[in-house]
Design an enzyme around this catalytic site. Structure first.
Site, PDB file in Angstrom:
ATOM      1  N   LYS A   1       0.567  -1.405  -0.111  1.00 53.32           N
ATOM      2  CA  LYS A   1       0.121  -0.203  -0.012  1.00 53.32           C
ATOM      3  C   LYS A   1       1.126   1.405  -0.075  1.00 53.32           C
ATOM      4  O   LYS A   1       0.992   1.671   0.978  1.00 53.32           O
ATOM      5  CB  LYS A   1      -0.600   0.034   1.000  1.00 53.32           C
ATOM      6  CG  LYS A   1      -2.062   1.074   1.392  1.00 53.32           C
ATOM      7  CD  LYS A   1      -2.523   0.989   2.522  1.00 53.32           C
ATOM      8  CE  LYS A   1      -3.969   1.899   2.355  1.00 53.32           C
ATOM      9  NZ  LYS A   1      -4.177   3.489   2.167  1.00 53.32           N
TER      10      LYS A   1
ATOM     11  N   LYS B   1      -7.435  -3.572   3.257  1.00 50.67           N
ATOM     12  CA  LYS B   1      -6.262  -3.096   3.713  1.00 50.67           C
ATOM     13  C   LYS B   1      -5.979  -3.147   4.877  1.00 50.67           C
ATOM     14  O   LYS B   1      -6.762  -3.472   5.785  1.00 50.67           O
ATOM     15  CB  LYS B   1      -6.762  -1.554   3.294  1.00 50.67           C
ATOM     16  CG  LYS B   1      -7.407  -1.414   4.580  1.00 50.67           C
ATOM     17  CD  LYS B   1      -7.742   0.656   4.391  1.00 50.67           C
ATOM     18  CE  LYS B   1      -9.035   1.044   4.706  1.00 50.67           C
ATOM     19  NZ  LYS B   1      -9.512   2.230   4.807  1.00 50.67           N
TER      20      LYS B   1
END
Length: 562
Positions: A248, A416
């Site tokens: 990420k 995430k």
């Protein structure tokens, strides 16, 4: 204007998301065209007035009210529109008609800079306080009513009635035609092909017209979002072989689109930012739409977010800054290619096509986000804790190999898994009133850490992370322990033997010559109020600088990229 003012007023006093949706839906169903279209444009942030500036509002009110009195009032209230709405004196020759919303919008869009002040004064004379407040909120674009652009579009999707009444037909028994409900993603899909005041959109929503075309070249595709991973729950039911893992990256999510000669760069919310990054757009050579992360790339490395931040929120690109901080895109996904929509294909297929595209792409402004190689969740957790790409990664993304690209935040396909935030203990130094619903509370807090000579130096500012109950406690502490005032800012008693310690969580640090401490924090928030901790035990500036050194030593190279 009165109905729009009532809508904004009720939205500002309503906390419930569903209640806000109903308020906007009902307004859009009952307000006439084009008023409701201009209102929707204002609520989504798509209505701006280039000739109208806040300074003109101040000039107008200071021509009617003592400037010192206005200054004191503004410091107390904390909101320009609210202050002017309340302090504006009643006119002896008040017009007998309030302006309509569409009248205001059309006049401001056509007005030159020299005409705006006269328009403002005339409208403020004609309106009641609530209408004045709504007018000024509209002009400045700072509605602050707790409504996101997506929520406003969701309310617009709810405008569609359950049935549309048709003229009676002697040959048919039924008198109505059913309409399918509309999801907000359908509106987002066509949004950039629409123009305010959206007559064609409302015609479609109400069954009076066809759906506006989704085939506009260069359009924005609604983004697919991930849900936060719950390690204790999700790892028990997920299989590592089903999920691709990616870093990420620490930039901003963008969508780069090049179709039929139209080239655009969008933020994740659909705002076009092409003008701020012409160097990126000039370097792209594909035909389609790419989902990725905008970062600063230097010699194959992702620079700290602070460098990207210097280029954000600019209407015009600075050539010197572009040269010093070249931007690029780390590609995550391929949404369209040479006129074909790929979103309905599995991630594995989209990924293969994306790899081919990036491999053949010239230059160094488009990179592929590499897939992280891992065997099980334990190994992935170790990589997350100490990523080989260093501070360039905020954490990890997990995406099902068979997932299609679905707008919104579906549960299950994408997760995430952010790295744990950094945490320090700091001492409250200054406080300032908030805005909107918080204008009566001291809710913006500047905090500091100890230097070698025993003084405090500010290292950041936070205005969220606490509950409403904690806000009241913090506000009381500020009022009870103010030692000095500097306009709207209060200085709070903070000594070695007395002070309020706040546990501050933040995502990153960067060097900043603009700050006295030499550092700036990214996304600081109050994670705990340490009523139990003595001020002398808060962290020091040396602690913060040591952390910054450790972050910088981590590096920022993209694994697997040139």
């Amino acid at each position: 204007m009165r109905a729009f003012a009532e809508l904004l007023d009720r939205l500002s006093l309503t906390a419930s998301r569903n209640a806000k949706l109903v308020l906007v839906r009902d307004y859009l169903r009952t307000a006439p065209d084009p008023d409701r279209g201009w209102a929707l444009a204002a609520l989504t942030g798509d209505l701006t007035f280039h000739a109208a500036k806040p300074a003109m509002i101040r000039q107008a009110v200071e021509s009617r009210v003592d400037p010192v009195l206005f200054g004191w009032s503004y410091d107390y209230v904390g909101d320009l529109a609210e202050t002017v709405a309340l302090i504006w004196p009643a006119s002896e020759t008040r017009p007998n008609r309030e302006p309509e919303l569409s009248e205001v919008v059309e006049a401001l869009r056509a007005a030159g800079r020299g005409e705006v002040r006269g328009l403002i004064e005339g409208w403020l004379d004609a309106l009641e306080p609530r209408g004045r407040w709504a007018l000024l909120k509209l002009m400045t674009g700072a509605l602050r009513v707790g409504l996101s652009a997506r929520l406003a579009k969701t309310a617009a999707a709810m405008v569609r009635p359950a049935h549309v009444i048709e003229p009676p037909d002697p040959h048919r028994h039924e008198a109505t035609r059913s309409l399918e409900p509309i999801d907000v993603s359908e509106i987002e899909e066509i949004w950039h092909a629409l123009e305010a005041p959206y007559a064609d959109l409302f015609a479609w929503l109400e069954g009076r017209g066809e759906r506006p075309s989704t085939n506009a070249p260069g359009r924005f595709r609604p983004v697919m979002l991930a849900v936060a991973l719950d390690e204790a729950v999700d790892f028990e039911r997920l299989a590592p072989t089903d999920y691709a893992a990616e870093w990420k990256w620490d930039g901003i999510r963008v969508q780069a689109v090049r179709e039929a000669g139209v080239e655009r760069l969008y933020s994740r919310t659909g705002d076009e930012i092409s003008a701020a990054f012409p160097d990126v757009m000039a370097a792209l050579r594909f035909e389609g739409a790419i989902d990725g992360e905008l970062v600063i790339l230097k010699n194959g490395e992702v620079a700290p977010f602070a460098e990207l931040q210097t280029r954000l929120n600019r209407k015009v690109a600075d050539p010197r800054l572009m040269s010093a901080s070249p931007a690029g895109i780390i590609a995550y996904d391929l949404l369209a290619l040479e006129g074909e929509d790929l979103r309905g294909r599995p991630l594995a297929e989209r990924r293969t096509a994306l790899e081919r595209l990036v491999a053949a792409h010239p230059g160094d402004r488009l990179k592929l986000s590499p897939v992280v190689d891992y065997g099980d969740w334990e190994e992935l957790a170790r990589l997350r804790a100490d990523p080989p790409v260093g501070a360039a990664a905020e954490g990890l993304m997990l995406k099902r190999w068979d997932s299609t690209y679905v707008a919104g935040r579906p549960k299950g396909p994408w997760f995430k898994w952010k790295r744990d935030p950094h945490v320090i203990d700091a001492v409250l130094m200054y406080a300032q009133r908030g805005h909107g619903k918080r204008s009566s509370f001291y809710s913006d807090y500047t905090f500091g850490v100890w230097t070698e000579d025993g003084a405090l130096t500010p290292v950041g500012k936070a205005y969220f992370g606490f509950t409403d109950a904690e806000l009241k406690q913090l506000d009381k502490f500020v009022r009870d322990h103010t030692v000095e005032r500097f306009g709207p800012v209060r200085s709070i008693r903070a000594e070695r033997d007395f002070g309020l310690v706040l546990e501050i969580a933040f995502e990153g640090l960067q060097r900043s010559p603009r700050h006295k401490s030499g550092v700036a924090m990214r996304f600081p928030r109050v994670s705990r109020i340490r009523w139990d901790k003595p001020a002398r035990e808060a962290n020091t500036l040396d602690d913060v600088l040591d952390l910054l050194d450790a972050i910088e030593r981590g590096g920022g190279r993209i694994a697997g990229a040139a």
